[in-house]
Design an enzyme around this catalytic site. Structure first.
Site, mmCIF file in Angstrom:
data_model
loop_
_atom_site.group_PDB
_atom_site.id
_atom_site.type_symbol
_atom_site.label_atom_id
_atom_site.label_comp_id
_atom_site.label_asym_id
_atom_site.label_seq_id
_atom_site.Cartn_x
_atom_site.Cartn_y
_atom_site.Cartn_z
ATOM 1 N N GLY A 1 7.522 -5.300 -15.003
ATOM 2 C CA GLY A 1 6.906 -4.209 -14.243
ATOM 3 C C GLY A 1 7.624 -3.958 -12.934
ATOM 4 N N HIS B 1 5.308 -0.900 -7.037
ATOM 5 C CA HIS B 1 5.321 -1.378 -5.651
ATOM 6 C C HIS B 1 5.658 -2.867 -5.548
ATOM 7 C CE1 HIS B 1 3.782 2.466 -4.500
ATOM 8 N NE2 HIS B 1 2.639 2.302 -5.142
ATOM 9 N N CYS C 1 0.340 7.083 -4.774
ATOM 10 C CA CYS C 1 -0.572 7.585 -3.746
ATOM 11 C C CYS C 1 -0.144 8.967 -3.253
ATOM 12 C CB CYS C 1 -0.651 6.615 -2.574
ATOM 13 S SG CYS C 1 0.955 6.131 -1.907
ATOM 14 N N ASP D 1 5.918 -22.017 -12.048
ATOM 15 C CA ASP D 1 7.053 -21.083 -12.146
ATOM 16 C C ASP D 1 6.657 -19.688 -12.615
ATOM 17 O OD1 ASP D 1 8.898 -22.983 -11.239
ATOM 18 O OD2 ASP D 1 9.190 -23.771 -13.269
ATOM 19 N N ALA E 1 1.882 -10.523 -8.512
ATOM 20 C CA ALA E 1 1.665 -9.747 -7.293
ATOM 21 C C ALA E 1 1.214 -8.342 -7.645
ATOM 22 C CB ALA E 1 2.956 -9.698 -6.460
ATOM 23 N N PHE F 1 -5.201 2.185 29.298
ATOM 24 C CA PHE F 1 -5.905 3.434 29.553
ATOM 25 C C PHE F 1 -4.912 4.479 30.059
ATOM 26 C CE2 PHE F 1 -7.886 5.943 33.149
ATOM 27 C CZ PHE F 1 -8.355 6.959 32.334
#
Length: 454
Positions: free
Chosen positions: A7, A10, A42, A274, A278, A423
Site C-alpha cells: 500500500g 499517506h 482530503c 518484523d 501505519a 498580545f
C-alpha cells in the site's frame, strides 16, 4: 535487508521515502493495487468543486520519484496472501492475472481503509459512487456534469464538504445521515446546529435521523433514494458512510481491534516481530482516553509512516499519540476540533465538564473583530483538558493545534488560563481567547469569611 511495503498512500509513501533515505542499502519493494500513489483524498471536494484545477497537484510522489530513490514499485499488483511467520507474500498482477511470490526481512503494512458499503436494495444501479481515491474523484466529476439532483449519504467531513461543493456548482443537494446531527463525531450541538443552519441557508436539504432503505432507478440508473423518513430525487448518489481498516491480509496473524484495525506499539511494531503497520489500517493511541482507537486521518498516517522507518532496525523514536485534531471550512465558517467532545467524553464514562466562550477575537477598536466561539472540555476531578472545538468567520483554527498540544501534555484548565501568549491588537486581546476559556473554568476561591472561620 529486504523490505516489502503493501500500500502506498499517506503512510506508505512516508514510510517508503524515509526508509530509502535512512537505509540506502535496503532492497525496498512496494506493492500497490491502484494505478497511482500518494493521492491526497482530503482534496477530493476541492477538486470536485473546481477550487483545484490541476488534479496532479494532489499527488506528492510518483513511482518515478520512488525509483530515483532505488525503490521497486510494482503498480497494479495486489498482495493476496501474507505469511508473517515464514516472511513470504504472494501478489497478483491485476492486469495480467500473473501471480508471483516474494520474501521479506521487514514488512510494512500500509493498506489503508476502504469505504463502508452497506448492501442496499438497488445498489447495483449506475451513478451510485464512492469517494475515496483519484479514480473515484474523476468519476464523480464526470457524472456530476449532467446531474441535477445529487444525494450524499453520510454527514462526516467528506460528505459535508461534498454537499457544499455540489451546491456551489449549482446542483440541488440532499444530505442524508442516520444520526440526529451532522459531524457528530467531531462537534457538540452548539457547533453542529450553526453548521446545519448554514447548509440549509444555502439551499441544501438535510435528511437527518433517516436511514437509507433502498435505491430506485430507471433504465439501469438511479433516480430515487428511499429512506425511513422520505423519498429523494437523485440522478447522482455519493456514499460517504465511513471507513473500515483494510486488514484482511493479516487476520489472525497480528493483534487487532474488533473492527480489524491493527494494534501497534509506540514504535509502530505489530504483535508479530518484523511486521510494522501505519495509517488507516491500524489503531492509534488516543491521548484523551489513554487507549487505542481507530481515527483515520492523513496527519496520523504520515507521522506513523515516518516513525516506521525510524524504528525499522531498532526502537528509536516513540509515537506521542494523537488527539484526532481536524479542521473544515464550510462556506465562510472556519471550524476545527481536537480530542473529545463533551458528549463523547461522557459516553466514555468520564466525569467531564465544559466551558464555552463567545467573544471578539481582537479588540473592538480594530476595523474588524470577528466573533469566535470556543468550547473546551475537561475532566472535573483532575481538571485535565480533554478536547476543544472552535468556530469563527476569521481563520483562528491554528489555536486548536495549541489545545492539541495541551491535551498531549496533560495540561489543566488552570494552566491554560495563565499560559503565556503574545498580545498585539492585529491578532488578539491582552487575554487570548484560549486564556479566557481557562479563566472561565477556574473554581471559586474561599471567601474572607470562610478564611477567618478557618
Amino acid at each position: 535487508m529486504k523490505v516489502a511495503v503493501i500500500g502506498c498512500t499517506h503512510a506508505g509513501t512516508a514510510a517508503i521515502v524515509n526508509t530509502a533515505k535512512l537505509y540506502p542499502e535496503a532492497q525496498i519493494t512496494v506493492y500497490e493495487r491502484n494505478d497511482n500513489i500518494s493521492f491526497l483524498s482530503c482534496g477530493i471536494a476541492l477538486y470536485v468543486g473546481g477550487m483545484v484545477q490541476n488534479p496532479q497537484e494532489l499527488f506528492y510522489s510518483s513511482p518515478e520519484q520512488l525509483a530515483e530513490l532505488g525503490v521497486d514499485t510494482k503498480m497494479r499488483h495486489e498482495v493476496i496472501a501474507v505469511d508473517t511467520d515464514r516472511k513470504t507474500l504472494r501478489a497478483r498482477n491485476v492486469v495480467t492475472g500473473e501471480e508471483m511470490d516474494d520474501t521479506f526481512d521487514k514488512l510494512i503494512v500500509t493498506t489503508g481503509s476502504w469505504p463502508i458499503i452497506p448492501k442496499f436494495e438497488g445498489s447495483e444501479l449506475d451513478n451510485i459512487l464512492l469517494s475515496k481515491n483519484y479514480n473515484h474523484s474523476n468519476t464523480i466529476i464526470e457524472k456530476a456534469e449532467k446531474a441535477k439532483h445529487v444525494v450524499v449519504v453520510g454527514a462526516g467531513y467528506i460528505g459535508v464538504e461534498l454537499v457544499e461543493a455540489f451546491q456551489l456548482n449549482g446542483k440541488q443537494v440532499t444530505l442524508i445521515d442516520a444520526e440526529e446531527r451532522i459531524l457528530n463525531k467531531y462537534l457538540d450541538v452548539e457547533f453542529t446546529e450553526a453548521t446545519e443552519k448554514n447548509l440549509q441557508d444555502h439551499g441544501i436539504r438535510l435528511a437527518l435521523q433517516e436511514k437509507v432503505t433502498r435505491f430506485e432507478g430507471k433504465d439501469g440508473k438511479v433516480t430515487k433514494v428511499v429512506t425511513t423518513g422520505g423519498e429523494y430525487e437523485a440522478d447522482l448518489v455519493i456514499l460517504c458512510i465511513g471507513f473500515r481498516p483494510n486488514t484482511e491480509l493479516l487476520k489472525d496473524q497480528v493483534n487487532m481491534l474488533p473492527n480489524g484495525a491493527i494494534v501497534v506499539n509506540q514504535y509502530m511494531e505489530t504483535s508479530k516481530k518484523d511486521v510494522y503497520a501505519a495509517g488507516d489500517s491500524c489503531a492509534v493511541f488516543y491521548n484523551p482516553t489513554q487507549k487505542p482507537a481507530y481515527i483515520p486521518l492523513a496527519t496520523n498516517a504520515v507521522r506513523m509512516g515516518t516513525l516506521v522507518a525510524r524504528n525499522l532496525i531498532k526502537p528509536t523514536v516513540s509515537y506521542m499519540g494523537t488527539q484526532g485534531t481536524s479542521g473544515i471550512k464550510i462556506y465562510e465558517d472556519n471550524i476545527a476540533a481536537t480530542g473529545l467532545t463533551e458528549l463523547a467524553a461522557k459516553a466514555e464514562g468520564i466525569d467531564a465538564d465544559a466551558v464555552t466562550i463567545r467573544e471578539n477575537y481582537r479588540p473592538e477598536f480594530m476595523p474588524t473583530h470577528e466573533l469566535v466561539t470556543l468550547k473546551v472540555v475537561f475532566e472535573k476531578g483532575t481538571r485535565r483538558i480533554l478536547g476543544a472545538q472552535l468556530m469563527s468567520k476569521a481563520d483562528l483554527t491554528q489555536s486548536i493545534n495549541t489545545i492539541s498540544v495541551c491535551i498531549q501534555n496533560k495540561m489543566t484548565m488552570e494552566q491554560l488560563a495563565f499560559v503565556d501568549f503574545f498580545f498585539q491588537p492585529h491578532y488578539n486581546k491582552p487575554w487570548n481567547f484560549l486564556n479566557t476559556a481557562g479563566l472561565g473554568a477556574l473554581p471559586p476561591v474561599p471567601s474572607v469569611k470562610q478564611f477567618v472561620q478557618v
